[in-house]
Design a protein around this motif. Structure first.
Motif, PDB file in Angstrom:
ATOM      1  N   PRO A  28       0.820  -1.195   0.000  1.00  0.00           N
ATOM      2  CA  PRO A  28       0.000   0.000   0.000  1.00  0.00           C
ATOM      3  C   PRO A  28       0.844   1.231   0.000  1.00  0.00           C
ATOM      4  N   ARG A  29       1.808   1.226  -0.788  1.00  0.00           N
ATOM      5  CA  ARG A  29       2.656   2.390  -0.875  1.00  0.00           C
ATOM      6  C   ARG A  29       1.864   3.520  -1.443  1.00  0.00           C
ATOM      7  N   ALA A  30       0.982   3.123  -2.280  1.00  0.00           N
ATOM      8  CA  ALA A  30       0.200   4.166  -2.914  1.00  0.00           C
ATOM      9  C   ALA A  30      -0.491   4.949  -1.851  1.00  0.00           C
ATOM     10  N   ILE A  76       1.177   4.814   5.643  1.00  0.00           N
ATOM     11  CA  ILE A  76       0.495   3.814   5.038  1.00  0.00           C
ATOM     12  C   ILE A  76       1.328   3.063   4.277  1.00  0.00           C
ATOM     13  N   THR A  77       1.232   2.281   4.077  1.00  0.00           N
ATOM     14  CA  THR A  77       1.996   1.648   3.152  1.00  0.00           C
ATOM     15  C   THR A  77       1.161   1.551   1.996  1.00  0.00           C
ATOM     16  N   PHE A  78       1.052   2.304   1.395  1.00  0.00           N
ATOM     17  CA  PHE A  78       0.463   2.225   0.104  1.00  0.00           C
ATOM     18  C   PHE A  78      -0.710   1.271   0.035  1.00  0.00           C
ATOM     19  N   GLN A  79      -0.944   0.736   1.130  1.00  0.00           N
ATOM     20  CA  GLN A  79      -1.903  -0.324   1.084  1.00  0.00           C
ATOM     21  C   GLN A  79      -3.213   0.084   0.559  1.00  0.00           C
ATOM     22  N   TYR A  80      -3.730   0.972   1.178  1.00  0.00           N
ATOM     23  CA  TYR A  80      -5.049   1.237   0.737  1.00  0.00           C
ATOM     24  C   TYR A  80      -4.993   2.543   0.040  1.00  0.00           C
ATOM     25  N   PHE A  81      -4.436   2.483  -1.051  1.00  0.00           N
ATOM     26  CA  PHE A  81      -4.212   3.702  -1.767  1.00  0.00           C
ATOM     27  C   PHE A  81      -5.506   4.440  -1.881  1.00  0.00           C
ATOM     28  N   ASN A  82      -6.456   3.737  -2.223  1.00  0.00           N
ATOM     29  CA  ASN A  82      -7.719   4.310  -2.452  1.00  0.00           C
ATOM     30  C   ASN A  82      -8.206   5.074  -1.318  1.00  0.00           C
ATOM     31  N   PHE A  83      -8.409   4.364  -0.305  1.00  0.00           N
ATOM     32  CA  PHE A  83      -9.003   4.995   0.834  1.00  0.00           C
ATOM     33  C   PHE A  83      -7.939   5.648   1.636  1.00  0.00           C
ATOM     34  N   LEU A  84      -6.851   5.109   1.520  1.00  0.00           N
ATOM     35  CA  LEU A  84      -5.879   5.542   2.422  1.00  0.00           C
ATOM     36  C   LEU A  84      -4.868   6.444   1.929  1.00  0.00           C
ATOM     37  N   LYS A  85      -5.202   7.420   1.471  1.00  0.00           N
ATOM     38  CA  LYS A  85      -4.154   8.267   1.052  1.00  0.00           C
ATOM     39  C   LYS A  85      -3.414   8.554   2.283  1.00  0.00           C
ATOM     40  N   ARG A  86      -4.089   8.325   3.318  1.00  0.00           N
ATOM     41  CA  ARG A  86      -3.522   8.716   4.536  1.00  0.00           C
ATOM     42  C   ARG A  86      -2.155   8.232   4.715  1.00  0.00           C
ATOM     43  N   MET A  87      -1.989   7.129   4.585  1.00  0.00           N
ATOM     44  CA  MET A  87      -0.732   6.744   4.975  1.00  0.00           C
ATOM     45  C   MET A  87       0.311   6.650   4.041  1.00  0.00           C
ATOM     46  N   TYR A  88       0.181   6.353   3.155  1.00  0.00           N
ATOM     47  CA  TYR A  88       1.164   5.861   2.348  1.00  0.00           C
ATOM     48  C   TYR A  88       2.381   5.676   3.087  1.00  0.00           C
ATOM     49  N   VAL A 100      -5.511  -0.136  -8.843  1.00  0.00           N
ATOM     50  CA  VAL A 100      -6.963   0.013  -9.014  1.00  0.00           C
ATOM     51  C   VAL A 100      -7.585   0.539  -7.730  1.00  0.00           C
ATOM     52  N   VAL A 101      -7.128  -0.006  -6.603  1.00  0.00           N
ATOM     53  CA  VAL A 101      -7.633   0.455  -5.306  1.00  0.00           C
ATOM     54  C   VAL A 101      -7.419   1.957  -5.162  1.00  0.00           C
ATOM     55  N   GLY A 102      -6.289   2.412  -5.656  1.00  0.00           N
ATOM     56  CA  GLY A 102      -5.991   3.829  -5.573  1.00  0.00           C
ATOM     57  C   GLY A 102      -6.787   4.662  -6.544  1.00  0.00           C
ATOM     58  N   ALA A 103      -7.175   4.031  -7.649  1.00  0.00           N
ATOM     59  CA  ALA A 103      -7.883   4.793  -8.674  1.00  0.00           C
ATOM     60  C   ALA A 103      -9.361   4.964  -8.376  1.00  0.00           C
ATOM     61  N   ALA A 113     -14.999  10.125 -15.258  1.00  0.00           N
ATOM     62  CA  ALA A 113     -14.637   9.414 -14.033  1.00  0.00           C
ATOM     63  C   ALA A 113     -13.514   8.422 -14.319  1.00  0.00           C
ATOM     64  N   LEU A 114     -13.682   7.713 -15.420  1.00  0.00           N
ATOM     65  CA  LEU A 114     -12.677   6.709 -15.762  1.00  0.00           C
ATOM     66  C   LEU A 114     -11.340   7.363 -16.083  1.00  0.00           C
ATOM     67  N   LEU A 115     -11.392   8.536 -16.681  1.00  0.00           N
ATOM     68  CA  LEU A 115     -10.143   9.220 -16.983  1.00  0.00           C
ATOM     69  C   LEU A 115      -9.431   9.612 -15.709  1.00  0.00           C
ATOM     70  N   LEU A 116     -10.184  10.165 -14.780  1.00  0.00           N
ATOM     71  CA  LEU A 116      -9.597  10.569 -13.511  1.00  0.00           C
ATOM     72  C   LEU A 116      -9.020   9.358 -12.788  1.00  0.00           C
ATOM     73  N   GLY A 117      -9.790   8.280 -12.816  1.00  0.00           N
ATOM     74  CA  GLY A 117      -9.295   7.036 -12.224  1.00  0.00           C
ATOM     75  C   GLY A 117      -8.047   6.568 -12.933  1.00  0.00           C
ATOM     76  N   GLY A 118      -8.053   6.708 -14.250  1.00  0.00           N
ATOM     77  CA  GLY A 118      -6.894   6.293 -15.028  1.00  0.00           C
ATOM     78  C   GLY A 118      -5.653   7.088 -14.683  1.00  0.00           C
ATOM     79  N   ILE A 119      -5.835   8.387 -14.448  1.00  0.00           N
ATOM     80  CA  ILE A 119      -4.686   9.220 -14.089  1.00  0.00           C
ATOM     81  C   ILE A 119      -4.108   8.751 -12.758  1.00  0.00           C
ATOM     82  N   LEU A 120      -4.994   8.506 -11.807  1.00  0.00           N
ATOM     83  CA  LEU A 120      -4.480   8.036 -10.527  1.00  0.00           C
ATOM     84  C   LEU A 120      -3.881   6.652 -10.628  1.00  0.00           C
ATOM     85  N   TYR A 121      -4.473   5.813 -11.449  1.00  0.00           N
ATOM     86  CA  TYR A 121      -3.940   4.465 -11.647  1.00  0.00           C
ATOM     87  C   TYR A 121      -2.514   4.530 -12.186  1.00  0.00           C
ATOM     88  N   SER A 122      -2.329   5.357 -13.198  1.00  0.00           N
ATOM     89  CA  SER A 122      -0.997   5.474 -13.778  1.00  0.00           C
ATOM     90  C   SER A 122      -0.006   6.089 -12.812  1.00  0.00           C
TER      91      SER A 122
END
Lengths: 147, 453
Positions: free
Chosen positions: B10-12, B45-57, B287-290, B308-317
């Protein structure tokens, strides 16, 4: 931990396994359920300790051997003139890390399964114990209110 | 042998978290001053929950990134500390290798002495640990929960900083949606996302206790330190997750709720176990991050648009250069901890993927105006930062060393907030769209507007 204490105590990380040992408190009026919980936790702790201590020791040992063999291949001594240990840079170590990870993958998969099983069982038992304690407390309160 | 595929911690998340922290500072101070991002030494965070967890990374999760952003902090710094002083590290290893006779780890004083030995070795190895904290750490502690400690413990358990980062990505998604801004909807969506994120992070930490204790970045987590029982962690996760998803489903819309629940599932049941099984975890984690920005968008519009998909795609990349650069310095910990990460098992792939996705960011930024999310100024303004991160990605690809991975990582931390900010300032206003008769994709706009409530 002091002898009169009524709770579990957790210690600093172990030197080999990096896990923190817990000393469990067994109250004199421990129920069968609570005893099962304590034993499950002790068993999990012992199993984890065994695995990680052995694993970490193997890692350090193999790392030393790898460094030694690489230095030998390069024709360098293990210690240089000043008596310091010669080291390899990160890129050379990368081969070792990759190798070590793949060698231990099966071991880790097995350990993961065991760990998840322990974890769920312990948490479930904790839930049961908490529920029983809560009901007992409610019943006692009801009795007090009635009296 | 090569069964180990990429694993993506979850580095993300951590990254997101750091990103978030950077975001607040980026307007004031040039990104170069990393010490600016003086984040509390909590594990991100460890990037773990990139999605929800921006918190930690960082995740962890991640949960951790926050640590990374702060080079002075010991936990995060340890991978990079290693970078700077490889010699010292090797020497330390030598000190540790003489194996003392095996003993019961809880045979009090003797173990304490050895721990003190280890402590001095660890001090050199792990670099900066505030002395006060370390001495406290070496004592036996009663496992009793104190109510005044609870908020801090729960904050660390839920990787609150990574959660904040995740919520901010979701808000970015909400803000970019081509609908008039509704405050209540925005707040409900943010709150719901935050709660879902806390739940996922807590479950992640619940699953990873022995592994976290063995990695420098994560060894100060509440469950590892016994500050909270696993039962309480699970109850906390349930009490955050259930209301969070319910809030999203009932208060915002079912689609957002479904995405939130799916993301929790993806993070806890797919990404976390997969981290130790194959390198595919990195892609799952991306994907979790996106998903959070997609959630923000669907919260605003109620439907899954191309935007929405584009925004998700940007975060995914974005996840890939961020995480791959970060994991480059943590190879030893991953190898010993049994995590399957690209940087350990397929280093060439690791660097190629990072570079590929840096370039993809340029492409995605160009697609944004085509979909009428932003004006054409966006790809033009964002080109410099995208080119810069691609350049660093290329350097990382070519050089494959610590300094290039560090540069890429730190760049990714300010790159994302800046990109999202530029995107927001270049956003095509809703009114503007109604006027423009000859803007390409007008029918698309009309279709979007029809869908608006």
């Amino acid at each position: 931990p002091p002898a009169h204490s009524h709770s579990d105590w957790i210690g600093p990380p172990d030197k080999h396994s990096n896990l923190r040992p817990v000393i469990f408190y067994a109250p004199p009026d421990e129920s069968a359920l609570e005893r099962r919980l304590r034993e499950a936790r002790q068993e999990a702790q012992a199993s984890n300790q065994r695995f990680w201590a052995r694993h970490n020791r193997a890692f350090r040992q193999e790392k030393e051997e790898f460094i030694y063999s690489r230095l030998k291949a390069k024709g360098l001594e293990v210690r240089d003139e000043s008596g310091q240990k010669a080291t390899l840079n990160a890129e050379e170590m990368a081969d070792f890390y990759k190798d070590f990870l793949s060698k231990n993958l099966q071991k880790h998969l097995q350990y993961n399964r065991d760990w998840y099983k322990h974890n769920f069982r312990i948490t479930f038992l904790m839930g049961q114990v908490a529920l029983v304690r809560a009901l007992r407390w409610l019943r006692r309160r009801k009795k007090n209110v009635e009296q | 042998m090569s069964a180990a595929r990429r694993c993506r911690p979850p580095r993300a998340l951590a990254g997101l978290f750091v990103w978030r922290l950077r975001n607040t500072g980026v307007r004031q101070i040039p990104y170069r001053f990393v010490h600016l991002y003086h984040i509390a030494n909590d594990r991100l965070i460890t990037f773990q929950y990139f999605n929800f967890l921006k918190r930690m990374y960082v995740t962890q999760y991640n949960k951790d990134l926050s640590q990374r952003a702060k080079p002075k902090s010991n936990s995060i710094v340890s991978p990079f500390h290693e970078l700077q002083q490889p010699d010292q590290e090797k020497k330390v290893v030598h000190k540790i290798s003489p194996v003392s006779p095996v003993h019961q780890s809880w045979s009090e004083t003797s173990s304490r002495n050895e721990l003190r030995e280890m402590k001095s070795a660890a001090e050199t190895e792990d670099s900066v640990i505030p002395v006060g904290a370390e001495s406290k750490d070496r004592q036996w502690k009663e496992m009793k929960l104190r109510l005044d400690d609870l908020p801090g413990i729960l904050a660390r358990l839920s990787k609150i900083k990574l959660t904040a980062l995740v919520v901010s990505t979701a808000s970015a998604g909400f803000a970019m949606a081509p609908v008039p801004f509704e405050l209540t909807c925005f707040l409900l969506a943010s709150l719901g996302t935050g709660l879902a994120s806390c739940a996922a992070n807590s479950i992640n930490q619940f699953f990873e206790v022995p592994f976290d204790s063995n990695m420098n970045r994560t060894k100060n987590r509440p469950l590892v330190r016994g500050q909270i029982s696993p039962l309480l962690a699970v109850c906390f996760a349930a009490s955050c997750g259930v209301p969070g998803i319910a809030l999203l489903t009932l208060g915002v819309n079912p689609l957002t709720g479904a995405l939130g629940a799916f993301n929790i599932f993806l993070y806890t049941c797919c990404y976390t176990p997969l981290k130790r099984m194959s390198i595919a975890n990195t892609w799952v984690g991306a994907v979790v991050g996106a998903i959070p920005p997609i959630m923000g968008w669907t919260a605003a519009t109620g439907s899954l648009d191309a935007g929405a998909l584009l925004l998700g795609g940007i975060l995914y990349s974005w996840q890939f250069p961020h995480f791959n650069a970060l994991s480059w310095g943590l190879r030893e910990d991953y190898s010993r901890g049994g995590y399957c990460m690209m940087s350990v098992t397929h280093p060439g792939l690791c660097r190629r993927v990072a570079l590929r996705h840096c370039l993809a960011l340029i492409g995605l930024s160009t697609v944004a105006p085509v979909l009428d999310i932003t004006t054409w100024t966006f790809p033009i303004i964002s080109l410099p930062i995208n080119l810069y991160i691609s350049y660093l990605g290329f350097r990382f690809y070519r050089d494959a060393d610590r300094s290039s991975s560090r540069k890429l990582f730190f760049c990714s931390l300010w790159h994302l907030p800046m990109l999202l900010l530029v995107m927001f300032t270049c956003k095509k206003s809703v009114l503007e769209k109604e006027d423009k008769g000859d803007v390409p994709g007008r029918s698309h706009e009309r279709a979007m507007e029809i869908r608006l409530p």
